[in-house]
Design a protein around this motif. Structure first.
Motif, short mmCIF file in Angstrom:
data_model
loop_
_atom_site.label_atom_id
_atom_site.label_comp_id
_atom_site.label_asym_id
_atom_site.label_seq_id
_atom_site.Cartn_x
_atom_site.Cartn_y
_atom_site.Cartn_z
N SER A 149 -2.82 -3.50 22.27
CA SER A 149 -3.83 -4.07 23.02
C SER A 149 -4.43 -5.26 22.63
O SER A 149 -5.11 -5.32 21.72
CB SER A 149 -4.99 -2.97 23.60
N SER A 150 -4.04 -6.42 23.25
CA SER A 150 -4.58 -7.78 22.78
C SER A 150 -6.12 -7.76 23.04
O SER A 150 -6.89 -8.25 22.29
CB SER A 150 -3.79 -8.76 23.55
N GLU A 151 -6.58 -7.22 24.04
CA GLU A 151 -7.76 -7.41 24.35
C GLU A 151 -8.72 -6.38 23.41
O GLU A 151 -9.70 -7.00 22.68
CB GLU A 151 -8.16 -6.77 25.78
N VAL A 196 -12.68 5.63 21.95
CA VAL A 196 -12.98 4.30 21.38
C VAL A 196 -12.63 2.89 22.45
O VAL A 196 -13.36 1.92 22.42
CB VAL A 196 -12.22 3.76 19.91
N GLU A 197 -11.75 2.83 23.10
CA GLU A 197 -11.25 1.75 24.05
C GLU A 197 -12.23 2.07 25.42
O GLU A 197 -12.65 1.05 25.70
CB GLU A 197 -9.88 2.27 24.56
N ALA A 198 -12.68 3.38 25.62
CA ALA A 198 -13.77 3.37 26.68
C ALA A 198 -14.99 2.81 26.38
O ALA A 198 -15.80 1.95 26.95
CB ALA A 198 -14.05 4.83 26.95
N GLY A 232 -5.11 2.58 15.07
CA GLY A 232 -4.34 1.38 14.53
C GLY A 232 -3.39 1.07 15.51
O GLY A 232 -3.08 -0.16 15.99
N GLU A 233 -2.62 2.14 16.01
CA GLU A 233 -1.65 1.91 17.15
C GLU A 233 -2.04 1.29 18.62
O GLU A 233 -1.43 0.31 19.13
CB GLU A 233 -0.54 3.02 17.25
#
Length: 273
Positions: free
Chosen positions: A202-204, A247-249, A196-197
């Motif tokens: 990250s806006s994207e 998750v970002e990757a 969540g943080e």
């Protein structure tokens, strides 16, 4: 004879004819289901605060949650140390024998890791099985008769939901984070909070991903778990330190983390922004 150490003497009477009755515990864990909203957790915390006022100061009272919230039962047990006698109060219903059996195993696993095996953990009977429960519910029924009818409480606009409840969010991905009992015991709540943080920072990522909590996803030995859809990739053994990177990757770089991959595609195609 003076009252026993630990919890209130009113709850654990002892007199010259009852010398076999053990003293009160050193700690009590008020254990509830976590729920998805803060209100459900807050109500359990308030109950624990009220219980604390009825017990001897030496008796520690700790709040804990089976799923979807922290602290988990192992974390709460750890908070009770150096207690020698701990009572767990399961305050949830309905009674689920399989869940209660697993909670016993969870407590045994925690104790097996202690240098001192003399710490005693006892579970109280489940809430609905308490003989005093019908008598406790009668005042609630009488109070309900003083409350307004549902038509008055709901208001004139009860058929019209907020507009946002009819709009589908514009997200390309969903990450389904398991916060079932076993994943929670393995640290899933910290994983959920760290994700969540990361999304808020990250806006994207915030534009592309929506986080959702789920109950048990079943392959518990791989937990904490998360599934990223629509790709259907399962990730396991996540921690608060690595979940955001995994998750970002996946979402932003279209890369599957092999180290945490449990099931689903190992390669992802490109996706339009």
């Amino acid at each position: 004879m003076p009252p026993p150490a630990g919890c209130a003497s009113a709850s654990f009477p002892m007199n010259s004819s009852e010398t076999s009755i053990p003293p009160g515990p050193d700690a009590v864990i008020v254990l509830g289901r976590g729920g998805t909203g803060a209100a459900s957790r807050q109500s359990l915390i308030e109950l624990a605060d009220a219980l604390r006022q009825t017990l001897e100061p030496a008796c520690k009272v700790v709040t804990s949650f089976v799923d979807k919230a922290a602290p988990s039962l192992p974390e709460a047990l750890q908070q009770c140390l150096p207690a020698r006698s701990i009572v767990v109060l399961p305050l949830f219903s309905p009674d689920e024998p399989a869940l209660l059996r697993w909670l016993h195993k969870l407590a045994m696993r925690w104790r097996s890791q202690l240098p001192d095996q003399g710490v005693q953990v006892r579970f109280a009977d489940h809430l609905l099985g308490a003989a005093a429960m019908p008598a406790l519910l009668l005042p609630q029924i009488r109070q309900a008769l003083q409350n307004p009818d549902v038509a008055e409480a709901a208001g004139d606009q009860w058929q019209h939901d907020p507009q946002a409840w009819s709009q589908v969010p514009d997200h390309q991905h969903h990450a389904l984070v398991c916060t079932g009992p076993r994943c929670t015991a393995l640290g899933a709540v910290a994983v959920w909070q760290s994700l969540g943080e990361a999304v808020q920072a990250s806006s994207e990522l915030r534009a592309r991903l929506r986080l959702l909590q789920t109950s048990c996803q079943y392959p518990c030995n791989h937990g904490p778990l998360a599934i990223v859809y629509p790709d259907g990739v399962w990730y396991g053994r996540l921690t608060a330190g690595n979940a955001a990177e995994v998750v970002e990757a996946h979402v932003l770089s279209r890369q599957v983390c092999a180290e945490h991959h449990v099931h689903g595609p190992v390669e992802l195609g490109t996706q339009a922004s």
